[in-house]
Design a protein around this motif. Sequence first.
Motif, PDB file in Angstrom:
ATOM      1  N   VAL A 154       0.853  -1.094   0.064  1.00 15.44           N
ATOM      2  CA  VAL A 154       0.102   0.163  -0.154  1.00 15.44           C
ATOM      3  C   VAL A 154       0.762   1.181   0.043  1.00 15.44           C
ATOM      4  O   VAL A 154       0.525   2.177  -0.779  1.00 15.44           O
ATOM      5  N   ALA A 155       1.956   1.378   0.988  1.00 18.43           N
ATOM      6  CA  ALA A 155       2.527   2.506   0.945  1.00 18.43           C
ATOM      7  C   ALA A 155       3.473   2.631  -0.179  1.00 18.43           C
ATOM      8  O   ALA A 155       3.579   3.787  -0.954  1.00 18.43           O
ATOM      9  N   ILE A 156       4.001   1.783  -0.816  1.00 22.47           N
ATOM     10  CA  ILE A 156       4.771   1.849  -2.095  1.00 22.47           C
ATOM     11  C   ILE A 156       4.105   2.160  -3.352  1.00 22.47           C
ATOM     12  O   ILE A 156       4.259   3.199  -3.925  1.00 22.47           O
ATOM     13  N   HIS A 157       2.926   1.580  -3.465  1.00 26.63           N
ATOM     14  CA  HIS A 157       2.130   1.830  -4.459  1.00 26.63           C
ATOM     15  C   HIS A 157       1.450   3.283  -4.429  1.00 26.63           C
ATOM     16  O   HIS A 157       1.349   3.808  -5.421  1.00 26.63           O
ATOM     17  N   LYS A 158       1.283   3.665  -3.102  1.00 29.03           N
ATOM     18  CA  LYS A 158       0.941   5.236  -2.899  1.00 29.03           C
ATOM     19  C   LYS A 158       1.642   6.247  -3.384  1.00 29.03           C
ATOM     20  O   LYS A 158       1.369   7.088  -4.003  1.00 29.03           O
ATOM     21  N   TRP A 159       2.987   5.942  -2.834  1.00 32.64           N
ATOM     22  CA  TRP A 159       3.897   7.046  -3.007  1.00 32.64           C
ATOM     23  C   TRP A 159       5.031   6.864  -4.036  1.00 32.64           C
ATOM     24  O   TRP A 159       5.613   7.894  -4.356  1.00 32.64           O
ATOM     25  N   GLU A 160       5.092   5.710  -4.756  1.00 29.47           N
ATOM     26  CA  GLU A 160       6.106   5.496  -5.780  1.00 29.47           C
ATOM     27  C   GLU A 160       5.152   5.198  -6.984  1.00 29.47           C
ATOM     28  O   GLU A 160       5.275   3.939  -7.388  1.00 29.47           O
ATOM     29  N   PRO A 161       5.072   6.161  -7.926  1.00 23.30           N
ATOM     30  CA  PRO A 161       4.346   5.850  -9.233  1.00 23.30           C
ATOM     31  C   PRO A 161       5.278   5.050 -10.164  1.00 23.30           C
ATOM     32  O   PRO A 161       4.580   4.641 -11.284  1.00 23.30           O
ATOM     33  N   GLU A 162       6.485   5.087  -9.898  1.00 24.07           N
ATOM     34  CA  GLU A 162       7.503   4.251 -11.026  1.00 24.07           C
ATOM     35  C   GLU A 162       7.726   2.800 -10.731  1.00 24.07           C
ATOM     36  O   GLU A 162       8.384   2.124 -11.420  1.00 24.07           O
ATOM     37  N   TYR A 163       7.014   2.232  -9.644  1.00 22.76           N
ATOM     38  CA  TYR A 163       7.259   0.969  -9.096  1.00 22.76           C
ATOM     39  C   TYR A 163       6.171   0.188  -8.884  1.00 22.76           C
ATOM     40  O   TYR A 163       5.250   0.610  -8.005  1.00 22.76           O
ATOM     41  N   ARG A 164       6.022  -1.067  -9.363  1.00 22.33           N
ATOM     42  CA  ARG A 164       4.838  -1.886  -9.095  1.00 22.33           C
ATOM     43  C   ARG A 164       5.392  -3.322  -8.490  1.00 22.33           C
ATOM     44  O   ARG A 164       6.184  -3.818  -9.515  1.00 22.33           O
ATOM     45  N   ILE A 165       4.983  -3.588  -7.407  1.00 22.79           N
ATOM     46  CA  ILE A 165       5.483  -4.887  -6.802  1.00 22.79           C
ATOM     47  C   ILE A 165       4.829  -6.270  -7.521  1.00 22.79           C
ATOM     48  O   ILE A 165       3.564  -6.240  -7.480  1.00 22.79           O
ATOM     49  N   ALA A 166       5.554  -7.062  -7.820  1.00 25.57           N
ATOM     50  CA  ALA A 166       4.954  -8.287  -8.396  1.00 25.57           C
ATOM     51  C   ALA A 166       5.144  -9.598  -7.423  1.00 25.57           C
ATOM     52  O   ALA A 166       4.236 -10.197  -7.113  1.00 25.57           O
ATOM     53  N   ARG A 167       6.432  -9.349  -6.656  1.00 26.46           N
ATOM     54  CA  ARG A 167       6.534 -10.378  -5.310  1.00 26.46           C
ATOM     55  C   ARG A 167       7.280  -9.670  -4.341  1.00 26.46           C
ATOM     56  O   ARG A 167       8.100  -8.783  -4.588  1.00 26.46           O
ATOM     57  N   LEU A 168       6.997 -10.042  -3.153  1.00 24.99           N
ATOM     58  CA  LEU A 168       8.024  -9.756  -2.119  1.00 24.99           C
ATOM     59  C   LEU A 168       8.047 -10.792  -0.964  1.00 24.99           C
ATOM     60  O   LEU A 168       7.325 -11.791  -1.058  1.00 24.99           O
ATOM     61  N   GLN A 169       9.198 -10.621  -0.385  1.00 26.44           N
ATOM     62  CA  GLN A 169       9.640 -11.646   0.551  1.00 26.44           C
ATOM     63  C   GLN A 169      10.504 -11.132   1.740  1.00 26.44           C
ATOM     64  O   GLN A 169      11.254 -10.585   1.623  1.00 26.44           O
ATOM     65  N   LEU A 170      10.098 -11.637   2.997  1.00 25.03           N
ATOM     66  CA  LEU A 170      11.015 -11.096   4.017  1.00 25.03           C
ATOM     67  C   LEU A 170      12.232 -12.080   4.108  1.00 25.03           C
ATOM     68  O   LEU A 170      12.282 -13.238   3.496  1.00 25.03           O
ATOM     69  N   ALA A 171      13.698 -11.581   4.377  1.00 27.37           N
ATOM     70  CA  ALA A 171      14.660 -12.043   4.076  1.00 27.37           C
ATOM     71  C   ALA A 171      15.638 -11.580   5.141  1.00 27.37           C
ATOM     72  O   ALA A 171      15.528 -10.630   5.541  1.00 27.37           O
TER      73      ALA A 171
END
Length: 131
Positions: free
Chosen positions: A69-86
């Motif tokens: 939610v935060a990244i898609h709201k504030w960064e219009p140049e990036y869309r997340i496809a996958r994420l993982q804690l590491a």
Amino acid sequence: MIRYRTGIDAKTGKVLVGFAHLEQSVAKIVMTAPTERVMLLDFGLEPARRLGRNISAALAATLYRDLIVAIHKWEPEYRIARLQLANLDRIGGMGVVLAGLYYPEGRFGNYDISEEANLNIPLALTHRGVA
């Protein structure tokens, strides 16, 4: 001609262009606590308050949701496809690995140009003394 965004590196003061600027921008979103920025009181998120507890499936899902939610709201140049804690380092520093698409002209509403982009973002607020 692609219009890459430019900015200043927060650590070195050198000029950042394109993907390097995106990487700093996403890290800034993740590491900025709400109410920390004047005139942008809802900017960012605060993962540190969740990371002090044992990581459960429910906690990881909440963290994933907040990150997206935060990244898609504030960064219009990036869309997340996958994420993982590491773990991002040998001493167990927690981070998130993001895989997605970088749209160099996304801030103009142009999503025709894209590049695959992977980011490794630490989730430690070192400037506040949290490791």
